[in-house]
Design an enzyme around this catalytic site. Structure first.
Site, short mmCIF file in Angstrom:
data_model
loop_
_atom_site.label_atom_id
_atom_site.label_comp_id
_atom_site.label_asym_id
_atom_site.label_seq_id
_atom_site.Cartn_x
_atom_site.Cartn_y
_atom_site.Cartn_z
N HIS A 476 0.81 -1.21 0.00
CA HIS A 476 0.00 0.00 0.00
C HIS A 476 0.86 1.27 0.00
CE1 HIS A 476 -3.33 -2.59 2.09
NE2 HIS A 476 -3.25 -2.82 0.79
C1 LIG Z 1 0.34 -7.70 -4.49
C2 LIG Z 1 -0.65 -6.63 -4.11
C3 LIG Z 1 -1.66 -6.93 -3.20
C4 LIG Z 1 -2.59 -5.95 -2.85
N1 LIG Z 1 -3.68 -6.30 -2.11
C5 LIG Z 1 -4.71 -5.42 -1.99
C6 LIG Z 1 -5.96 -5.81 -1.45
O1 LIG Z 1 -6.16 -6.98 -1.07
N2 LIG Z 1 -6.94 -4.89 -1.37
C7 LIG Z 1 -6.77 -3.59 -1.79
O2 LIG Z 1 -7.71 -2.78 -1.66
N3 LIG Z 1 -5.58 -3.19 -2.27
C8 LIG Z 1 -4.57 -4.07 -2.43
N4 LIG Z 1 -3.40 -3.69 -3.01
C9 LIG Z 1 -3.20 -2.26 -3.30
C10 LIG Z 1 -4.01 -1.72 -4.46
O3 LIG Z 1 -4.18 -2.70 -5.46
C11 LIG Z 1 -3.25 -0.51 -5.01
O4 LIG Z 1 -3.05 0.43 -3.97
C12 LIG Z 1 -4.01 0.19 -6.12
O5 LIG Z 1 -4.33 -0.73 -7.15
C13 LIG Z 1 -3.15 1.33 -6.67
O6 LIG Z 1 -3.80 1.93 -7.73
P1 LIG Z 1 -3.02 3.01 -8.62
O7 LIG Z 1 -3.97 3.42 -9.68
O8 LIG Z 1 -2.43 4.03 -7.74
O9 LIG Z 1 -1.78 2.21 -9.25
P2 LIG Z 1 -1.73 0.87 -10.07
O10 LIG Z 1 -3.01 0.13 -9.99
O11 LIG Z 1 -0.49 0.17 -9.65
O12 LIG Z 1 -1.61 1.35 -11.58
C14 LIG Z 1 -0.49 1.97 -12.15
C15 LIG Z 1 -0.44 1.55 -13.61
O13 LIG Z 1 0.45 2.39 -14.30
C16 LIG Z 1 1.24 1.61 -15.16
N5 LIG Z 1 2.48 2.35 -15.39
C17 LIG Z 1 3.40 2.70 -14.46
N6 LIG Z 1 4.40 3.38 -15.03
C18 LIG Z 1 4.11 3.48 -16.33
C19 LIG Z 1 4.77 4.08 -17.43
N7 LIG Z 1 5.93 4.72 -17.28
N8 LIG Z 1 4.20 3.98 -18.65
C20 LIG Z 1 3.00 3.34 -18.81
N9 LIG Z 1 2.35 2.75 -17.80
C21 LIG Z 1 2.89 2.83 -16.57
C22 LIG Z 1 1.43 0.33 -14.39
O14 LIG Z 1 1.85 -0.73 -15.21
C23 LIG Z 1 0.06 0.12 -13.79
O15 LIG Z 1 -0.79 -0.58 -14.65
C24 LIG Z 1 -2.46 -4.64 -3.37
C25 LIG Z 1 -1.43 -4.34 -4.26
C26 LIG Z 1 -0.54 -5.31 -4.65
C27 LIG Z 1 0.53 -4.98 -5.64
#
Ligand SMILES: Cc1cc2nc3c(=O)[nH]c(=O)nc-3n(C[C@H](O)[C@H](O)[C@H](O)COP(=O)(O)OP(=O)(O)OC[C@H]3O[C@@H](n4cnc5c(N)ncnc54)[C@H](O)[C@@H]3O)c2cc1C
Length: 549
Positions: A476
């Site tokens: 997180h």
């Molecule tokens: C293993 C794991 C278990 C988790 N378990 C839970 C859970 O049980 N419940 C829960 O609520 N949360 C959980 N989380 C946390 C939650 O999933 C994340 O906090 C949330 O998905 C983050 O969303 P975001 O949009 O900030 O980033 P992300 O969903 O990580 O999205 C970022 C995206 O940007 C893309 N990206 C990054 N850099 C670039 C670039 N330079 N060019 C193009 N694309 C790029 C990445 O590939 C990714 O697809 C977990 C996370 C992980 C990794």
């Protein structure tokens, strides 16, 4: 969804969204719902049509699969015995929501009220609740707290295994409250978990928001394309430079570039683009576009430790993963979307106070009727159960900085777990309270000895030494591009990056602080809220409901 090659012939997009993760999928859907607006969504990873992504029980396999994971590890952590701590991050359509553990929690209303108190009045819980409702269809039914017609499916788990039942009962026996809906009126207490699933499958942000919008001609999705940097004209973001295989292209944006690359990659992209601390930028020969020293600083994460107890042989779910049994689980799921394959394996949990002086719940347990850890490649399936204990509002701060100006190189990640003395105290107290829970009558006959830390670990010093040697992440990370009003912030309360124009961030990186929850639901809520801001839509009136604290 227009084909990737069409991107070359379009002169400009109105909005370019970088990252098809939890936030990016929401934005792609909501912004492209206006047919007059052209949206480009750029994702470094590939498609999400894989069984190990769809099958809930396979989540830890998906998270570790290099096809879907950025493969980050921290730098040597000085306060954790110089270990390098793994930090999975989804690199696939749906981002981390395609590989996460699917445990659905919103957080405590006080978390958001604390954001509001730091100069962000429109982020109070009363303002966020309408968006938590808007995002979801809750399997338990809609009411004034819960949504009934949003894209994101959230279901209540079954929790029928005797170990889940013992956990819930032990909570009551130890004097904690039981909440019927931790995402409703009462957050704190012991609960049956809720999950981001739909009829036995994972319901990622891609499944909920992106795929249903994929037919729209005004939405283009470029997958397997790495954004290298934001392109500026002066301080105005006018597009991105991105790389597909070896081909580098510039994609212009007429209204905004929106970074939704997550808490590690959004600050990295800002730094690569010249937005950050000038001294740091110049040390990598990156020309300074905007002096925003907080970029990449103030990293917060939920650190966890596993507390494990042995059970009599054959009782825990561990036995179901031995020998040829996983094939049976897989086949049943494949044909019927039921059985253990449809479970997240974490069907009960609690939010509780580490001490009587805590103002509200500061520790989370995810409870597992088995002992394997998500991030441990040497997953063991010993007979037993596990409290995965997480520190919810850490005082420790880490950072994300560049190791190289090459966009393909990983940034340096430092968590600094346990640097704050209060984090040590909370986790030590949390362990002691967990031992009390495990000692309750409800576990009699089900519990044998404590596997880890083990009954010989008793003093504060012994407990801290053990925690430093095993602490890992609940995945997180957040707050590396915090919203705020001071020097310690990167964006304003609407995600607009300070000292720039036409550049916004919408993802976990803008959370002012971590919340008392897993982060997927909070991030989707944030994206729903800022989608309205970007579209110039008036927000719904703040809720008048009073949560039970
Ligand atoms: C293993 C794991 C278990 C988790 N378990 C839970 C859970 O049980 N419940 C829960 O609520 N949360 C959980 N989380 C946390 C939650 O999933 C994340 O906090 C949330 O998905 C983050 O969303 P975001 O949009 O900030 O980033 P992300 O969903 O990580 O999205 C970022 C995206 O940007 C893309 N990206 C990054 N850099 C670039 C670039 N330079 N060019 C193009 N694309 C790029 C990445 O590939 C990714 O697809 C977990 C996370 C992980 C990794």
């Amino acid at each position: 969804m227009a084909a990737a090659k069409d991107a070359r012939v379009l002169t400009a997009y109105d909005y370019i969204i970088v990252g098809a993760g939890s936030a990016g999928c929401v934005l792609a859907n909501r912004l492209s719902s206006d047919p007059d607006v052209r949206v480009l969504l750029v994702e470094a990873g590939g498609g999400d049509n894989h069984l190990i992504i769809q099958m809930p029980a396979a989540c830890s396999i998906a998270a570790r699969d290099p096809r879907f994971d950025w493969g980050y590890v921290s730098e040597s952590e000085a306060f954790c015995k110089n270990r390098n701590i793994l930090q999975h991050r989804g690199k696939v359509l749906g981002g981390s929501s395609s590989v996460n553990g699917m445990v659905a929690n919103r957080g405590n209303p006080r978390d958001y009220d604390a954001w509001a108190a730091e100069g962000l009045p429109t982020w109070s819980f009363a303002h966020c609740l309408p968006y938590f409702r808007k995002m979801e269809t809750f399997g338990g039914g809609a009411n004034e707290w819960r949504g009934g017609d949003g894209p994101q499916s959230i279901e209540r788990c079954q929790a029928t295994h005797p170990l889940y039942q013992a956990f819930l009962e032990a909570g009551t026996e130890a004097g904690y409250e039981r909440t019927q809906d931790q995402n409703g009126a009462q957050h704190e207490g012991f609960h049956i978990a809720q999950s981001f699933t739909r009829k036995g499958r994972r319901c990622s942000a891609a499944a909920a928001y992106l795929h249903p919008a994929s037919h729209r001609p005004n939405l283009t999705v470029l997958s397997k394309t790495l954004t290298r940097r934001v392109v500026f004209d002066g301080a105005r973001a006018i597009g991105i430079e991105a790389q597909t295989d070896e081909t580098i292209c510039t994609y212009p944006a007429s209204r905004e570039v929106i970074l939704s690359a997550g808490a590690i990659n959004s600050p990295q992209l800002l730094l690569l683009s010249g937005v950050g601390n000038p001294t740091h930028l110049l040390s990598h020969d990156i020309p300074v576009v905007a002096d925003v020293p907080a970029v990449g600083q103030y990293l917060e994460d939920h650190q966890i430790v596993p507390i494990k107890y042995a059970t009599p042989e054959g009782l825990s779910l561990s036995r179901r993963f031995r020998g040829l049994r996983p094939y049976g689980i897989g086949l049943r799921w494949l044909f019927f979307k039921s059985g253990l394959g449809a479970s997240t394996m974490c069907e009960a949990g609690c939010f509780f106070r580490s001490s009587d002086t805590a103002d509200y719940a500061d520790i989370q347990h995810e409870f597992y009727p088995l002992t394997a850890e998500m991030g441990n490649p040497e997953a063991n399936f010993d007979d037993g159960f596990m409290f995965s204990m997480g520190l919810m509002r850490p005082g420790s701060r880490g950072h994300v900085t560049l190791k190289s100006a090459d966009p393909k190189e990983h940034p340096a990640i430092v968590f600094n777990y346990f640097t704050a003395a209060r984090d040590q105290r909370i986790m030590i107290n949390g362990l002691r309270r967990t031992r009390e829970m495990a000692a309750q009558r409800a576990f009699d006959g089900l519990r044998q000895g404590e596997i880890v830390p083990g009954s010989d670990i008793q003093s504060d010093d012994e407990i801290m030494a053990w925690m430093r040697s095993v602490a890992s992440t609940e995945y997180h990370p957040c707050s590396t591009c915090r919203m705020g009003v001071g020097e310690d912030s990167v964006t304003d309360g609407e995600g607009r990056v300070h000292e720039t124009e036409g550049l916004r961030i919408v993802d976990a990186s803008i959370m002012p602080h971590n919340v008392t929850a897993n982060l997927n639901a909070p991030v989707i809520m944030i994206a729903e809220k800022l989608a309205d801001v970007i579209r110039g839509k008036s927000p719904p009136p703040p809720s008048k409901l009073v949560p039970y604290y």
